[in-house]
Design an enzyme around this catalytic site. Sequence first.
Site, short mmCIF file in Angstrom:
data_model
loop_
_atom_site.label_atom_id
_atom_site.label_comp_id
_atom_site.label_asym_id
_atom_site.label_seq_id
_atom_site.Cartn_x
_atom_site.Cartn_y
_atom_site.Cartn_z
N LYS A 85 0.81 -1.04 0.08
CA LYS A 85 -0.17 0.05 0.13
C LYS A 85 1.02 1.10 -0.08
CE LYS A 85 1.14 1.29 4.26
NZ LYS A 85 1.76 2.72 4.92
N PRO A 92 10.08 -4.76 0.36
CA PRO A 92 11.23 -4.82 1.83
C PRO A 92 10.80 -4.52 2.93
CG PRO A 92 11.26 -3.27 -0.34
CD PRO A 92 10.18 -3.83 -0.40
N ILE A 93 11.58 -5.02 3.89
CA ILE A 93 11.31 -4.84 5.41
C ILE A 93 11.24 -3.52 5.68
CG2 ILE A 93 11.95 -5.65 7.56
CD1 ILE A 93 12.94 -8.34 6.18
N GLY A 94 10.45 -2.84 6.61
CA GLY A 94 10.79 -1.55 7.16
C GLY A 94 10.57 -0.65 6.00
N SER A 95 9.67 -0.80 4.83
CA SER A 95 9.60 -0.10 3.79
C SER A 95 8.48 1.31 3.95
CB SER A 95 9.69 -0.60 2.60
OG SER A 95 8.52 -1.46 2.46
N ILE A 129 5.35 0.56 3.41
CA ILE A 129 4.54 0.33 2.27
C ILE A 129 3.60 -0.92 2.49
CG2 ILE A 129 5.60 1.51 0.54
CD1 ILE A 129 6.33 -1.29 -0.76
N ASP A 185 -2.33 -0.85 10.17
CA ASP A 185 -2.53 -0.99 8.78
C ASP A 185 -3.54 -2.29 8.27
OD1 ASP A 185 -1.51 1.32 8.50
OD2 ASP A 185 0.49 0.55 7.81
#
EC number: 2.7.1.148
Length: 291
Positions: A8, A89-92, A94, A131
Amino acid sequence: MDLFSPAKLNLFLKLHGKTSHGFHEMTTLYQVIDFGDRLSLESSSEDSLICNLPELNTPQNLIWKSIQVFRDYTQIYSPVAWRLYKCIPIGSGIGGGSSNAATALYALNQHFQTQLSNDVLQELGKKIGMDVPLFFSLGSALGIGCGEEILSYDNDHRDERYVLYFSDQPVLTKDAFSYVRPEDFSKREECLSLYARNNDLEQSVFRFRKDLEEKKHMLKRIWSPFNAHVRMSGAGATLFVSYSREIETDPSTAKALHATIHNSQGLLVNSLRKYNGWFEHGDNLLATTRQ
């Protein structure tokens, strides 16, 4: 059962202050996109989770939390086996973990034919993460409260396309919010159109991630010929560019635009809408999560 687990974007994110419990109140416009992970589920003799990223094969993976929440609600304890192919990706910023958790809830509901309503799944999602409820919308939604209260929204930005720029270094959500100052807050508006299309969390994240601030300035420079808008999604670290599809109708402009995407190593994505129960898309997957 094999499902797409989409990412997202936060098309805007406005902070309004803190609740009495210390959480930040916000208004945010979510948009699900056609880039994401894949998650499969099958019956098994014991619970298991296999992921292409070994660091996610842990009890902290939100998929396990989805299983627990589902079991607490339905009292169904039959073991299941999961396979997760990560591209987000981790910690991105989204929504990778949240999307996986929501996709897992939907998959369990289908697999065990429990016929839980969308409203029930959304309420269960609130117990997992902020989220998560978003992914039980049609794809465009307004998030209020601490972002977990989801209102359907007919996104008038569906004619937009987005170009993602990932970072080698993740941003932890707790770090992003820990740097927020009172001057970062925005007043509430009665009309959504009055909200500027930006992200109030950029101010806090840029206090400790100067590289992202510099990257945003660089992207604004290279995208200036196309009347594009650059901003951060969620708590970072992904920056993204939005532009109108209309500018691609001119062949020379379209050629220059796609050359810019290629040369700047961006990933072109589109908004995604849910049909027939869940999000369907299989093309916009990357072979690696590290850009």
